[in-house]
Every structure is written in structure tokens, then in C-alpha cells.
Design an enzyme around this catalytic site. Structure first.
Site, short mmCIF file in Angstrom:
data_model
loop_
_atom_site.label_atom_id
_atom_site.label_comp_id
_atom_site.label_asym_id
_atom_site.label_seq_id
_atom_site.Cartn_x
_atom_site.Cartn_y
_atom_site.Cartn_z
N TYR A 48 0.85 -1.19 0.00
CA TYR A 48 0.00 0.00 0.00
C TYR A 48 0.89 1.24 0.00
O TYR A 48 1.93 1.27 0.66
CB TYR A 48 -0.91 0.01 1.23
CG TYR A 48 -1.80 1.23 1.30
CD1 TYR A 48 -2.84 1.39 0.40
CD2 TYR A 48 -1.59 2.23 2.25
CE1 TYR A 48 -3.66 2.51 0.43
CE2 TYR A 48 -2.41 3.34 2.31
CZ TYR A 48 -3.44 3.48 1.40
OH TYR A 48 -4.23 4.60 1.44
N ASP A 62 -0.72 16.03 5.50
CA ASP A 62 -1.60 15.31 4.58
C ASP A 62 -2.87 16.12 4.36
O ASP A 62 -3.94 15.78 4.85
CB ASP A 62 -1.92 13.92 5.15
CG ASP A 62 -2.81 13.10 4.24
OD1 ASP A 62 -2.80 13.34 3.02
OD2 ASP A 62 -3.53 12.22 4.76
N ASP A 89 -2.97 5.63 -2.77
CA ASP A 89 -3.94 6.63 -2.33
C ASP A 89 -3.90 7.80 -3.31
O ASP A 89 -2.90 8.51 -3.40
CB ASP A 89 -3.55 7.07 -0.92
CG ASP A 89 -4.42 8.18 -0.35
OD1 ASP A 89 -5.33 8.65 -1.05
OD2 ASP A 89 -4.18 8.56 0.81
N ASP A 91 -5.99 10.37 -3.17
CA ASP A 91 -6.67 11.50 -2.54
C ASP A 91 -8.03 11.75 -3.19
O ASP A 91 -8.81 10.82 -3.35
CB ASP A 91 -5.78 12.76 -2.57
CG ASP A 91 -4.65 12.70 -1.56
OD1 ASP A 91 -4.72 11.86 -0.64
OD2 ASP A 91 -3.70 13.49 -1.67
N HIS A 116 -7.36 4.35 -4.74
CA HIS A 116 -8.65 4.75 -4.17
C HIS A 116 -8.79 6.27 -4.24
O HIS A 116 -7.81 7.02 -4.16
CB HIS A 116 -8.86 4.21 -2.76
CG HIS A 116 -7.89 4.67 -1.72
ND1 HIS A 116 -7.92 5.91 -1.15
CD2 HIS A 116 -6.87 4.00 -1.11
CE1 HIS A 116 -6.96 6.00 -0.25
NE2 HIS A 116 -6.30 4.87 -0.20
N GLU A 118 -11.30 9.48 -2.83
CA GLU A 118 -12.19 9.75 -1.70
C GLU A 118 -13.18 10.86 -2.00
O GLU A 118 -13.09 11.55 -3.03
CB GLU A 118 -11.36 10.10 -0.47
CG GLU A 118 -10.55 11.37 -0.61
CD GLU A 118 -9.43 11.46 0.40
OE1 GLU A 118 -9.37 12.48 1.12
OE2 GLU A 118 -8.61 10.52 0.47
N CYS A 126 -6.51 13.96 7.08
CA CYS A 126 -6.45 12.55 7.45
C CYS A 126 -7.84 12.07 7.84
O CYS A 126 -8.58 12.75 8.56
CB CYS A 126 -5.48 12.36 8.61
SG CYS A 126 -5.54 10.70 9.33
N ARG A 161 -13.27 5.53 -1.65
CA ARG A 161 -13.20 5.74 -0.21
C ARG A 161 -14.26 6.76 0.17
O ARG A 161 -14.39 7.81 -0.47
CB ARG A 161 -11.81 6.27 0.18
CG ARG A 161 -11.74 6.79 1.61
CD ARG A 161 -10.35 7.23 1.98
NE ARG A 161 -10.37 8.33 2.92
CZ ARG A 161 -9.30 8.89 3.48
NH1 ARG A 161 -8.09 8.43 3.16
NH2 ARG A 161 -9.41 9.90 4.31
N GLU A 191 -13.93 4.69 5.55
CA GLU A 191 -12.91 5.23 6.45
C GLU A 191 -13.47 5.46 7.84
O GLU A 191 -14.64 5.84 8.03
CB GLU A 191 -12.37 6.55 5.88
CG GLU A 191 -11.29 7.22 6.72
CD GLU A 191 -10.03 6.39 6.88
OE1 GLU A 191 -10.11 5.28 7.45
OE2 GLU A 191 -8.96 6.87 6.46
N ASN A 213 -8.87 0.11 7.26
CA ASN A 213 -7.67 0.90 7.50
C ASN A 213 -7.27 0.76 8.95
O ASN A 213 -7.91 1.33 9.84
CB ASN A 213 -7.94 2.37 7.15
CG ASN A 213 -6.73 3.26 7.39
OD1 ASN A 213 -5.64 2.77 7.67
ND2 ASN A 213 -6.94 4.56 7.30
#
Length: 317
Positions: A48, A62, A89, A91, A116, A118, A126, A161, A191, A213
Site C-alpha cells: 500500500y 496530509d 492513495d 486523494d 482509491h 475519496e 487525514c 473511499r 474510512e 484501514n
């Protein structure tokens, strides 16, 4: 030698097969290409690549400051060093639906097995912090639809996500998950689930693989593999675990050097030179060109200049 001999297309097929196997897949988070090699060496299912780790490695929080180019470049460097499938990821997809479409093709080109996307606003944060904001359903589904339409390899996995549990009810998270699947998501990343019953509720709501996660210091308890499997989870990630471990060790070593004037007190906990050479496959380079590794590894028995030390002959810990 050099990079993985397995093609990205083969890795994507393996990823799909793993998710369909009925056995929960473990994907620790790599913080650099060498750590991806270590993850493979320890027998995990995949790698990952966390957006938080990529940002933090640049000294940034982040919050969506990294660019598509930065993420695709670094993720590609990590993915090519292992035979395992790597998922990254992405984002919020780095922009509007057209940007999302380009992001998918760039990540395909970089050799990833999937990504993924989101449903947070940008700037994001985060997923285990308070004060998140999510986009409306129409915006969220447009992102996923654009991603699914843009991919050229049908085995490149589009995971959606959703962070809506942090701002709304579990029922809202279930409804959002269903809509994202309808929009083309191959898998769902719910999430910040609060307990196993919430994972089970998402499992019952959709008929695609779901991801858990297991990040430290977050909203979710650090459930075991068996506990997650019992709730119907298909894949678990440990996104920042290795970075936190490495940075913790680095900080302790610096404190020893500062206090003692030497790193001697930390040497016993370090990876040995021999083990490092093993991970970078120094012997394979020597088989290609015997002038590459024509020296002794300190602590190893004497060898001729034409043969690199074997694993059993290399430096002991």
C-alpha cells in the site's frame, strides 16, 4: 536485478484474484522502494502507498498539497521494485472529473494495480481526524464514474473511499457506499469505522470487496486479522506503520548519538550491511558484471573476487 519481471497487467490480475480468494489480503504501507522489497520478502500479499506517507516524506502535512506528478512518480518507483501488486492513495483525484480521469491513466502508466479516490473536499485531511467535510453525492459519484470510464486496463482496480461516517450516520455511509458501487467502484474503503459491527454493516450493504484501514492513533481499534475477516473485510492496510516505526527508530538513534557521542549503542538494533545488500540483490548485479561486487562484506569470510558472498556467508546480525 533492477526491477520486477512481473508486468503491471499480471500484478493487477493477481490483485483481483487475491481479493476474490476468500482470504483477507494484507497490504502494509511502503514508505520507499526498499521497504516495498521488505514487505514482499516477509510474505505479505501486496504493498500500500499512503498519501499521508508521500506527503510526510516531503515534510508536508496530509492536506492535499502533493500533486499528481509527485504521487504517480513516487508510487511508480515503489511499485516497480516488487513482484507484489501495489495500490496507491489518489486523494480526491487531483481535481475535477476530467482531472480524475487523467490521474487514473497516469497511475496505470506508473504500474499501479489500483487506487482509491475519496469523497472529501480539497483541502482534505487525514480520515481519522475530526472536522472533515465531504462532497455531495453527485460530486462523489462523478469522480468514481470518471475514474472507471478512464481506465484502459479493466483489471486496474478503482476503489472508492468514503469519509462520510465522520460527518454523518452509519446509514449515510451505507447509502454512500451503494451509490459509489453503482457509479463503477470495484471496491469500497469505508474510512474511520468505529467497531466491527460498522464494518459488517458496510459488508452487508455492498457486494464488492471492502477495505479496513488499521492506522495507529485513529478512530478504529487495531483489530486482528481474524476479527476483520469475521466482519467480512477483504483487505486490510497498515498505511503509516512502517514510516512511524522507522522514524521512531531514527529519532532514538539520534538521541543516542547526541548523548553518547557515538552510535555504538544503537548498532544492535540496526539492519546489517549484509541484510541491506541482500534486499537490493547485490549478488544478481555481480552475476551480470563480476566487477560490481568484488569486495568482502565486513564480517564475512574471505571470498574470491569472482564470487559474491552467499546469504549464509554474509555478515551476521
Amino acid at each position: 536485478m533492477l526491477y520486477s519481471a512481473i508486468t503491471p497487467e499480471q500484478k493487477r490480475i493477481a490483485f483481483r484474484e487475491g481479493l476474490a480468494s476468500g482470504r483477507i489480503q494484507q497490504f502494509p504501507g511502503a514508505f520507499n522502494p526498499l521497504s516495498a522489497r521488505l514487505i514482499e520478502d516477509k510474505g505479505f500479499d501486496g504493498v500500500y502507498i499512503s498519501g499521508a506517507v508521500l506527503a510526510n516524506d516531503l515534510g508536508l502535512p496530509d492536506i492535499g498539497l502533493t500533486t499528481l506528478t509527485e504521487v504517480a512518480t513516487r508510487a511508480g518507483q515503489i511499485a516497480r521494485m516488487t513482484d507484489l501488486p501495489s495500490i496507491v492513495d489518489a486523494d480526491t483525484g487531483f481535481g475535477e472529473p476530467m482531472n480524475v480521469a487523467r490521474s487514473i491513466q497516469e497511475l496505470e502508466n506508473a504500474g499501479l494495480a489500483g487506487c482509491h479516490i475519496e469523497d472529501q473536499f480539497n483541502p482534505k485531511r487525514c480520515g481519522h481526524l475530526d472536522g472533515k467535510n465531504v462532497v455531495d453525492l453527485d460530486t462523489a459519484t462523478k469522480r468514481i464514474r470518471a475514474a472507471a470510464d478512464a481506465r484502459r486496463d479493466p483489471n486496474f482496480l478503482i476503489m472508492a473511499r468514503t469519509d462520510i461516517r465522520g460527518t454523518d450516520s452509519l446509514d449515510a455511509a451505507k447509502d454512500r457506499a451503494k451509490a459509489l458501487v453503482d457509479a463503477g467502484a470495484d471496491a469500497i474503503f469505508p474510512e474511520a469505522m468505529r467497531d466491527l459491527t460498522e464494518f459488517q454493516a458496510i459488508r452487508d450493504a455492498v457486494d464488492v470487496p471492502i477495505l479496513a484501514n488499521m492506522t495507529e492513533f485513529g478512530k478504529s481499534e487495531l483489530f486482528t486479522l481474524d476479527e476483520l475477516a469475521s466482519a467480512g473485510v477483504n483487505m486490510v492496510i497498515y498505511p503509516v506503520t512502517l514510516l512511524r516505526s522507522a522514524m521512531g527508530a531514527a529519532e532514538r538513534t539520534l538521541e543516542i548519538i547526541k548523548a553518547d557521542g557515538t552510535q555504538q549503542g544503537a548498532v544492535g538494533a540496526m539492519q546489517t550491511r549484509a541484510r541491506l545488500y541482500e534486499l537490493v540483490d547485490y549478488e544478481a548485479y555481480n552475476r551480470f558484471d563480476t566487477s560490481v561486487f568484488n569486495f568482502q562484506v565486513p564480517g564475512s569470510p574471505e571470498h574470491t573476487t569472482q564470487q559474491a558472498p552467499s546469504a549464509v556467508e554474509q555478515e551476521s546480525p
